[in-house]
Scaffold this active site. Structure first.
Site, PDB file in Angstrom:
ATOM      1  N   GLU A   1       0.830  -1.143   0.077  1.00 13.75           N
ATOM      2  CA  GLU A   1      -0.051  -0.138  -0.075  1.00 13.75           C
ATOM      3  C   GLU A   1       1.058   1.294  -0.098  1.00 13.75           C
ATOM      4  OE1 GLU A   1      -1.857   1.345   4.114  1.00 13.75           O
ATOM      5  OE2 GLU A   1      -1.631  -0.787   4.104  1.00 13.75           O
TER       6      GLU A   1
ATOM      7  N   GLY B   1      -7.435  -5.950   7.182  1.00 18.02           N
ATOM      8  CA  GLY B   1      -8.131  -7.157   6.874  1.00 18.02           C
ATOM      9  C   GLY B   1      -7.568  -7.920   5.913  1.00 18.02           C
TER      10      GLY B   1
ATOM     11  N   GLU C   1     -12.166  -3.715  11.608  1.00 16.54           N
ATOM     12  CA  GLU C   1     -10.697  -3.205  11.729  1.00 16.54           C
ATOM     13  C   GLU C   1     -10.458  -2.365  10.415  1.00 16.54           C
ATOM     14  OE1 GLU C   1      -6.254  -5.186  10.789  1.00 16.54           O
ATOM     15  OE2 GLU C   1      -7.762  -6.321  11.607  1.00 16.54           O
TER      16      GLU C   1
ATOM     17  N   ARG D   1       6.287  -6.567   4.016  1.00 14.50           N
ATOM     18  CA  ARG D   1       6.512  -7.640   3.021  1.00 14.50           C
ATOM     19  C   ARG D   1       7.989  -7.638   2.537  1.00 14.50           C
ATOM     20  NH1 ARG D   1       0.733  -7.806   2.472  1.00 14.50           N
ATOM     21  NH2 ARG D   1       0.619  -7.015   4.490  1.00 14.50           N
TER      22      ARG D   1
ATOM     23  N   GLY E   1      -2.950  -6.441  12.893  1.00 15.32           N
ATOM     24  CA  GLY E   1      -3.713  -5.432  13.567  1.00 15.32           C
ATOM     25  C   GLY E   1      -4.692  -6.210  14.686  1.00 15.32           C
TER      26      GLY E   1
ATOM     27  N   GLU F   1      -3.983 -14.228  15.123  1.00 12.79           N
ATOM     28  CA  GLU F   1      -3.261 -12.964  14.758  1.00 12.79           C
ATOM     29  C   GLU F   1      -1.534 -13.576  14.234  1.00 12.79           C
ATOM     30  OE1 GLU F   1      -4.333 -10.618  13.893  1.00 12.79           O
ATOM     31  OE2 GLU F   1      -6.287 -10.615  15.117  1.00 12.79           O
TER      32      GLU F   1
ATOM     33  N   GLU G   1      -2.016 -15.011  10.885  1.00 12.08           N
ATOM     34  CA  GLU G   1      -1.905 -13.889  10.077  1.00 12.08           C
ATOM     35  C   GLU G   1      -0.449 -13.314   9.496  1.00 12.08           C
ATOM     36  OE1 GLU G   1      -3.253  -9.547   9.541  1.00 12.08           O
ATOM     37  OE2 GLU G   1      -4.871 -10.670  10.150  1.00 12.08           O
TER      38      GLU G   1
ATOM     39  N   LYS H   1       1.570 -13.415   5.865  1.00 14.15           N
ATOM     40  CA  LYS H   1       2.235 -12.393   5.308  1.00 14.15           C
ATOM     41  C   LYS H   1       3.607 -12.621   5.206  1.00 14.15           C
ATOM     42  CE  LYS H   1      -0.913  -8.877   7.263  1.00 14.15           C
ATOM     43  NZ  LYS H   1      -0.920  -7.858   8.539  1.00 14.15           N
TER      44      LYS H   1
END
Length: 450
Positions: free
Chosen positions: A252, A270, A297, A405, A421, A431, A434, A438
């Protein structure tokens, strides 16, 4: 120009162009040029992918180094030092603007800690904490599917390109992976502490992270090439600058400021896994779009980003132009939104960066309380992780990609880092899972240095 483009202004330096042969991958060629032209002579560089173009900024003409207690400008072997106070963005912006009087573009990175001054937390920084490194390059090489453009290039740059086009780039050898299942930093425990603090009303959200050590030295250009084939970043980068090597596939934009004053930010929040087969990916996407925890979130992150961009925008110009659509980023898929505004005449690009920095999706809500919690609960300092890799142009443009990343190397240490998050509904095990998802953006594609 696309919505997220940053104009580079008119070229005022000596330039030439080479047609790009058919079948040559621009990412492969650009990364190999970084290896051949810069790494072979241990020269600092930064390769930045933006809107289908890879810009290799090679060699340092002049460097701005911003630390928590000092600003340095280095040129021709001479270092000028000065103390600074107030906003780090103002100090950095003034120095970078001077660089851009002599060149079209400057490149560099901004550390996570650059953003703590806005929230009165600068006393938590150790002396000499690096905040930013920005340089004007001796040479720029821009690679796209159409052409290779050279600016202020020497004979060795042209010869390197001719040789690579004639013989081809190196084959990428077999990659190695690392185990991401261990939890030596107690990530699950730290998540549980954060959930308790959120339930007690101390803050609404915080992003906690964990490091994974890589027990072998990696070849950064080759790893970048292999990983880029399997990732769909909004920006990507490969760099050796200011004592750190890094590569990454940014999901992003923290901030993009165009020459015409348009400001963009793209919060992603998310997450679900991606790349496990069409049927499983579809189920994961459906769950992502309907899961109350992920929706909450994301929504609070967008609200926070909209409030922040409003601070530097012309009244009434800030708007969410794309809300909560799924963005695919390599091994994961995210809920993403795009917020656009017009920069107020009283603000500038550094004010825009400061307003949105550190990214809400890598810090917390409210941001001051989230950053304070990161100092207590995370592995700090973060440095380049969750900071930004930046490209600035003489016409006032700024492109700042969130540093996630990514792989990092300082001295003899090489590592990866990923976060998640945390909100009141968070479960420590999910979490942790997650972060594994990633990390899979990179872990299958690590090429050992020979």
């Amino acid at each position: 120009m696309s919505e997220l483009s940053v104009a580079t202004g008119a070229v005022s330096t000596a330039s030439s162009s080479i047609p790009m042969p058919a079948g040559v991958n621009p990412a492969d060629l650009a990364a190999e040029l970084a290896a051949v032209v810069t790494e072979s002579v241990d020269e600092d560089y930064l390769l930045y992918e933006c809107d289908g173009q890879w810009v290799l900024a090679a060699g340092v003409q002049a460097m701005v180094e911003l630390d928590s207690d000092e600003l340095r400008v280095i040129r021709d072997g001479v270092t000028r030092r000065q103390q600074w106070s107030g906003r780090p963005g103002a100090a950095l912006g003034e120095a970078v603007d001077r660089l851009l009087l002599e060149t079209d573009q400057a490149f560099g990175w901004v550390a996570f800690e650059f953003g703590v001054h806005r929230y009165g937390l600068q006393q938590r920084l150790a002396p000499h904490t690096p905040l930013a490194r920005v340089f004007s390059p001796r040479t720029r090489i821009m690679v796209s599917e159409k052409e290779i453009r050279l600016f202020d290039a020497g004979i060795r740059h042209r010869e390197a390109i001719d040789r690579l086009l004639a013989t081809g780039v190196r084959e990428v050898p077999q990659s190695r992976s690392v185990d991401v299942s261990d939890d030596p930093s107690g990530f699950r425990r730290r998540v549980a502490v954060a959930v308790d603090e959120i339930a007690a009303g101390r803050y609404h959200k915080v992003i906690l992270s964990r490091c994974v050590e890589v027990p072998f030295a990696i070849d950064f250009p080759l790893t970048y090439r292999l990983g880029r084939r399997h990732n769909t970043p909004v920006r990507s980068f490969l760099l050796q600058l200011g004592g750190i090597r890094a590569l990454g596939y940014s999901p992003e934009l923290v901030t993009a400021v165009r020459a015409d004053g348009v400001v963009i930010t793209e919060p992603l929040a998310g997450t679900r896994a991606l790349g496990r087969g069409p049927a499983i990916d579809r189920l994961a996407r459906d769950d992502l779009e309907s899961n109350s925890k992920e929706i909450v979130e994301h929504a609070i992150s967008v609200r926070s980003s909209l409030e922040e961009i409003t601070d530097i925008a012309e009244p009434g110009s800030a708007a969410v132009i794309d809300f909560m659509t799924v963005r695919e980023r390599g091994s994961v898929q995210h809920l993403g939104s795009t917020i656009r505004a017009r920069l107020d005449p009283s603000s500038d690009r550094m004010a825009a960066l400061e307003a949105l920095f550190p990214a809400v999706t890598a810090s917390g809500i409210p941001k001051a309380a989230g950053v304070e919690a990161i100092f207590r609960l995370d592995e700090c300092p973060r440095g380049l992780y969750s900071g930004a890799v930046v490209m600035l142009s003489a016409d006032g443009g700024l492109d700042a990609a969130l540093t996630l990343r990514a792989a990092y190397q300082v001295g003899g240490r090489t590592w990866l880092r990923a976060g998640a998050g945390i909100i009141e509904e968070s479960e420590p095990e999910r979490e942790f899972e997650e972060t594994c998802e990633k990390l899979s953006t990179l872990t299958p594609y690590l090429v050992a240095r020979q």
